[in-house]
Design a protein around this motif. Sequence first.
Motif, short mmCIF file in Angstrom:
data_model
loop_
_atom_site.label_atom_id
_atom_site.label_comp_id
_atom_site.label_asym_id
_atom_site.label_seq_id
_atom_site.Cartn_x
_atom_site.Cartn_y
_atom_site.Cartn_z
N ARG A 36 -36.26 14.02 2.84
CA ARG A 36 -37.02 13.56 1.70
C ARG A 36 -36.17 12.51 1.02
O ARG A 36 -34.94 12.53 1.15
CB ARG A 36 -37.25 14.72 0.72
N SER A 37 -36.75 11.64 0.31
CA SER A 37 -35.89 10.65 -0.34
C SER A 37 -36.37 10.35 -1.75
O SER A 37 -37.54 10.50 -2.07
CB SER A 37 -35.85 9.37 0.48
N ALA A 38 -35.42 9.98 -2.58
CA ALA A 38 -35.73 9.56 -3.94
C ALA A 38 -34.65 8.56 -4.33
O ALA A 38 -33.55 8.58 -3.79
CB ALA A 38 -35.71 10.75 -4.89
N THR A 39 -34.96 7.69 -5.21
CA THR A 39 -34.00 6.67 -5.62
C THR A 39 -33.61 6.90 -7.08
O THR A 39 -34.48 7.21 -7.90
CB THR A 39 -34.63 5.26 -5.51
N ALA A 40 -32.30 6.80 -7.35
CA ALA A 40 -31.86 6.93 -8.75
C ALA A 40 -31.29 5.59 -9.20
O ALA A 40 -30.54 4.96 -8.47
CB ALA A 40 -30.80 8.01 -8.85
N THR A 41 -31.66 5.19 -10.38
CA THR A 41 -31.14 3.95 -10.94
C THR A 41 -30.41 4.27 -12.23
O THR A 41 -30.97 4.96 -13.10
CB THR A 41 -32.30 2.99 -11.26
N ALA A 42 -29.16 3.81 -12.34
CA ALA A 42 -28.41 4.05 -13.57
C ALA A 42 -28.84 3.04 -14.62
O ALA A 42 -28.83 1.84 -14.38
CB ALA A 42 -26.92 3.93 -13.30
N LEU A 43 -29.27 3.55 -15.77
CA LEU A 43 -29.73 2.66 -16.85
C LEU A 43 -28.53 2.16 -17.65
O LEU A 43 -28.59 1.15 -18.32
CB LEU A 43 -30.71 3.38 -17.76
N GLU A 44 -27.45 2.96 -17.63
CA GLU A 44 -26.21 2.51 -18.27
C GLU A 44 -25.04 3.04 -17.44
O GLU A 44 -25.26 3.77 -16.48
CB GLU A 44 -26.13 3.03 -19.71
N ASN A 45 -23.80 2.72 -17.81
CA ASN A 45 -22.64 3.19 -17.07
C ASN A 45 -22.62 4.71 -17.01
O ASN A 45 -22.79 5.36 -18.04
CB ASN A 45 -21.34 2.73 -17.75
N CYS A 46 -22.45 5.27 -15.84
CA CYS A 46 -22.37 6.72 -15.79
C CYS A 46 -21.46 7.19 -14.67
O CYS A 46 -21.12 6.43 -13.76
CB CYS A 46 -23.77 7.33 -15.65
N GLU A 47 -21.02 8.46 -14.79
CA GLU A 47 -20.13 9.03 -13.79
C GLU A 47 -20.91 10.11 -13.06
O GLU A 47 -21.53 10.96 -13.69
CB GLU A 47 -18.95 9.65 -14.52
N LEU A 48 -20.88 10.06 -11.73
CA LEU A 48 -21.64 11.03 -10.94
C LEU A 48 -20.72 12.09 -10.35
O LEU A 48 -19.64 11.78 -9.85
CB LEU A 48 -22.35 10.33 -9.79
N THR A 49 -21.11 13.35 -10.43
CA THR A 49 -20.41 14.39 -9.70
C THR A 49 -21.36 14.92 -8.64
O THR A 49 -22.43 15.40 -8.96
CB THR A 49 -20.04 15.56 -10.65
N VAL A 50 -20.95 14.78 -7.39
CA VAL A 50 -21.85 15.18 -6.30
C VAL A 50 -21.63 16.65 -5.96
O VAL A 50 -20.51 17.11 -5.84
CB VAL A 50 -21.58 14.32 -5.04
N ILE A 51 -22.71 17.42 -5.85
CA ILE A 51 -22.62 18.79 -5.35
C ILE A 51 -23.22 18.76 -3.94
O ILE A 51 -24.40 18.43 -3.79
CB ILE A 51 -23.44 19.76 -6.22
N ASN A 52 -22.42 19.07 -2.93
CA ASN A 52 -22.98 18.99 -1.58
C ASN A 52 -23.43 20.35 -1.07
O ASN A 52 -23.23 21.38 -1.70
CB ASN A 52 -22.02 18.29 -0.62
N ARG A 53 -24.04 20.35 0.11
CA ARG A 53 -24.65 21.57 0.63
C ARG A 53 -23.64 22.69 0.88
O ARG A 53 -23.90 23.84 0.64
CB ARG A 53 -25.41 21.24 1.91
#
Length: 360
Positions: A24-41
């Motif tokens: 499945r796919s979805a796109t995320a767009t950052a509206l301002e500066n942000c920090e991402l923390t990825v949680i993987n499977r």
Amino acid sequence: SSLLSVLGPGDLFGEMAVIDGLLRSATATALENCELTVINRDQLQQRIEVLDPVMRLLISVLLTKIRNNNRIVSCQNAGSGMANDELSNSAIRIPDSFKSAQEQLKLEQDLLEGIEKKEFLLNYQPIVDLQTNSIKGFEALLRWIHPSRGLVPPDKFIDVAEQSSLIIPIGIWILHQAIHDIKWLHKKTSLNNLFISINVSSRQLDDPNFVNEMIKVQKKFSINPNLVKLEVTERVFHEGPIVLDSINRCRQMGYAFSLDDFGTGYASMTTLFNLTVDAIKIDRIFVNKVTKDPKSMAIVQAITTLARSMNLHLVAEGIEEASTAAFLKNLGCQHGQGYLFGRPQPLEQCLSYFKKSSAA
Ligand code: C2E
Ligand code: CA
Ligand code: CA
């Protein structure tokens, strides 16, 4: 494509594909500066594996539902290429959830019934002064006699009782019964200084009502709180916020605390550093081999020195041989407990110790 949501600070951005392994796919767009923390499977997988079996069962039911819904959707979009089963092989695995969850729920029901039907009883094991061999007190040890399971050892049900909070009502019963019983022994033996050691799980100490219960039993039996030793393990630091408060308030009333199974946890020294207790109980894995294994010997010697310099009482558990008792006596260890002196047994049978031996 349509807008799913706009997220703020701290919000979780979730994609079901992480859990069910489907495409499945979805796109995320950052509206301002942000920090991402990825949680993987893998991170999710590891957490699901250590969950309580009942929670695992609930999650697996939810996931199966999601998967089935998806299957219908992808059949409708026929021609997407890859077979569905191939995809879901990479989904999060839920191990054995059904059987162990079922067993745990059944055990909980049986425990609940056990309380109503009074299937619990306490056995008592003597704790002796190693210098004089006289009995100084008893540890209360819980037994459960279930009509079809038979005698269930505490190792098999205490954990479940803690997880389900049934340890709260069971614990209150233990408290009243044990203190009632030590008063009975005082009367029968005229030894009014015999103490009672009671195991208290950290789940009980996290109950705001615990301190009230300790006030209540003290009044009901007019027991000297100095003669009641509450045995706790290092798990007190993994429980909720009011555990330490309960311990401190009970100590102010005069109740004594022993740190049980000392040496087996991962943070024994930190526990001693952060918690004020009155006694340490050296775990039997060290005591058992103390005369034969140099490592055990070194550890027991170190704990003895530590207890002395911290002004703590010391109890050695699991003494089975006279040579072990003699060795510990020489080291200056105060109290001992183990099959050598007596096994846990019903209250009435404890009287026999006082007929044959000279208690002081
Ligand atoms: P524990 O508090 O470390 O209790 C000592 C255990 O060692 C008891 O097992 C006792 O029967 C056993 N033991 C004593 N002397 C010897 C010996 O010389 N050799 C050997 N091999 N074993 C010895 P038990 O009664 O099966 O209890 C197991 C655990 O269950 C206890 O370990 C305690 O953590 C828990 N437990 C027992 N009663 C209660 C209770 O009333 N409340 C709570 N919360 N936990 C309890
Ligand atoms: Ca204990
Ligand atoms: Ca112990």
